[in-house]
Enzyme design. Structure first.
Site, PDB file in Angstrom:
ATOM      1  N   PRO A   2     -25.981-204.684 -34.551  1.00  0.00           N
ATOM      2  CA  PRO A   2     -26.161-205.604 -35.679  1.00  0.00           C
ATOM      3  C   PRO A   2     -26.532-204.858 -36.963  1.00  0.00           C
ATOM      4  O   PRO A   2     -27.238-203.855 -36.938  1.00  0.00           O
ATOM      5  CB  PRO A   2     -27.312-206.499 -35.208  1.00  0.00           C
ATOM      6  N   GLU A   3     -26.048-205.381 -38.064  1.00  0.00           N
ATOM      7  CA  GLU A   3     -26.362-204.814 -39.370  1.00  0.00           C
ATOM      8  C   GLU A   3     -27.598-205.515 -39.935  1.00  0.00           C
ATOM      9  O   GLU A   3     -27.994-206.587 -39.480  1.00  0.00           O
ATOM     10  CB  GLU A   3     -25.181-205.009 -40.314  1.00  0.00           C
ATOM     11  N   LYS A  51     -33.750-203.561 -38.884  1.00  0.00           N
ATOM     12  CA  LYS A  51     -33.117-204.306 -37.801  1.00  0.00           C
ATOM     13  C   LYS A  51     -34.135-204.890 -36.824  1.00  0.00           C
ATOM     14  O   LYS A  51     -33.766-205.347 -35.743  1.00  0.00           O
ATOM     15  CB  LYS A  51     -32.137-203.392 -37.060  1.00  0.00           C
ATOM     16  N   CYS A 239      -3.508-198.833 -43.770  1.00  0.00           N
ATOM     17  CA  CYS A 239      -4.599-198.716 -44.729  1.00  0.00           C
ATOM     18  C   CYS A 239      -4.239-199.489 -45.990  1.00  0.00           C
ATOM     19  O   CYS A 239      -3.117-199.413 -46.489  1.00  0.00           O
ATOM     20  CB  CYS A 239      -4.850-197.248 -45.058  1.00  0.00           C
ATOM     21  N   CYS A 242      -3.558-196.556 -48.810  1.00  0.00           N
ATOM     22  CA  CYS A 242      -2.442-195.604 -48.775  1.00  0.00           C
ATOM     23  C   CYS A 242      -1.335-195.973 -47.786  1.00  0.00           C
ATOM     24  O   CYS A 242      -0.279-195.339 -47.792  1.00  0.00           O
ATOM     25  CB  CYS A 242      -2.965-194.203 -48.467  1.00  0.00           C
ATOM     26  N   CYS A 259      -9.344-193.774 -41.877  1.00  0.00           N
ATOM     27  CA  CYS A 259      -7.966-193.604 -42.328  1.00  0.00           C
ATOM     28  C   CYS A 259      -7.665-192.124 -42.467  1.00  0.00           C
ATOM     29  O   CYS A 259      -8.256-191.453 -43.323  1.00  0.00           O
ATOM     30  CB  CYS A 259      -7.747-194.321 -43.666  1.00  0.00           C
TER      31      CYS A 259
END
Length: 268
Positions: A2-3, A51, A239, A242, A259
Site C-alpha cells: 500500500p502507498e 504506512k 510506452c 516513446c 520502459c
C-alpha cells in the site's frame, strides 16, 4: 504494498467510524494481546504515520497496525456481515453502536502506550502526507548512500515515508532512470525533483478513489493520455512517451515496471 495515500484514506474511514464513540466491542486476535479488553473506552482518533495506522484511546493507549502487502481494514454497519475474508483471517475488531471496524490479515497488531508510539514509528523519515514533511531532510536521506539502487532508496521508509511500489516505478519513469540505477548517479536536479514529485503525486491522490500519475505531473511528463499510470501494470503495452513496450521484472519479490526506451541504467 500500500502507498501512503491509501493508508491515509484508510485512517480517515476508521476515524469517521470510530472517533468520539465508546467501544462496545474490542477483540485483538493475536496471542500477545488476546486478553486485552478496551470495551467501554472512548476512541480519540485514528491517524496515519507513513504506512502505519495509529488508533488512540482515552487512558493513553494506542493500537498500532500496519497493512504491508495483504492487510486491510473494513468498516461495517449494524447487522452487516463482515465479508473481507474468512473469520480466521480477522486480527482485530473495534466496534461501537453504529459501526464495526474489522482488520483482516494484519501482519502488525500491537497495543502500546501512546507516549511510546515513537518506538513503533520513530524510525520513519519525513511523512509525505504528514505535518512533519521536510523535503530537505528527505533529500539528504535519499542521497545518504549513493551506491544504493533508486528503488531501494525510495522504498526505504526511513528515508521518506509513504512511497510504495506503484509510486516507485512511476517516479523512476519520470526521472528517465531504471529502478536499478544507483541513486548517486542521478544528476542534479533530478534527486530533488524525485522528492518534490513524490510529494505532488501523493497530495494529488490523497482524496481520489482511483490513483493516477499521468494527470498530475506536467513538470516531468508532458503526455496527457487518459491512461492512469505511465508504467505500473502496463507490461507489454506501448510506452506513452516513446512507444517501446513496457517491461516487468521481479525485484525482491515485487513486480518492477520500466520502459527500456525511456529509462537509462541497469535492468537487474
Amino acid at each position: 504494498m500500500p502507498e501512503g495515500d491509501t493508508v491515509l484514506q484508510t485512517a480517515r474511514r476508521l476515524d469517521t467510524a470510530l472517533s468520539g464513540r465508546v467501544l462496545t466491542a474490542f477483540d485483538l486476535r493475536v496471542p500477545r494481546f488476546a486478553t486485552a479488553d478496551l470495551t467501554g473506552s472512548l476512541v480519540l482518533e485514528v491517524t496515519a504515520r507513513g504506512k502505519h495506522l495509529l488508533t488512540r484511546f482515552e487512558g493513553g493507549l494506542t493500537l498500532h497496525s500496519h497493512l504491508r502487502m495483504e492487510g486491510a481494514w473494513r468498516v461495517y454497519g449494524p447487522g452487516e456481515r463482515p465479508r473481507g475474508g474468512p473469520a480466521h483471517q480477522i486480527r482485530a475488531v473495534l466496534g461501537n453502536s453504529e459501526r464495526t471496524a474489522v482488520g483482516y490479515r494484519l501482519p502488525v497488531v500491537e497495543l502500546l502506550r501512546t507516549e511510546d508510539e515513537e518506538r513503533a514509528v520513530g524510525h520513519l523519515g519525513p511523512d509525505l502526507l504528514g505535518a512533519d514533511w521536510d523535503p530537505d531532510t528527505a533529500l539528504r536521506n535519499l542521497l545518504a548512500d549513493p551506491g544504493r539502487r533508486i528503488a531501494d532508496a525510495l522504498l526505504d521508509q526511513r528515508n521518506l515515508a509513504g512511497i510504495g511500489n506503484v509510486y516507485m516505478c512511476e517516479l523512476c519513469f519520470m526521472a528517465r532512470a531504471t529502478p536499478w540505477l544507483p541513486v548517486g548517479e542521478l544528476a542534479p536536479p533530478v534527486p530533488a525533483l524525485l522528492v518534490s514529485t513524490a510529494k505532488q503525486l501523493l497530495e494529488a491522490n490523497r482524496d481520489r478513489p482511483m490513483r493516477t500519475t499521468t494527470g498530475a505531473t506536467a513538470a516531468l511528463a508532458r503526455n496527457r493520455s487518459r491512461e492512469r499510470l505511465f508504467v505500473y501494470g502496463r507490461a507489454g503495452r506501448p510506452c506513452m512517451r516513446c512507444g517501446t513496450l513496457i517491461r516487468v521484472a521481479e525485484r525482491d519479490d515485487l513486480p518492477t515496471y520500466w520502459c527500456p526506451g525511456c529509462q537509462s541504467g541497469p535492468t537487474g
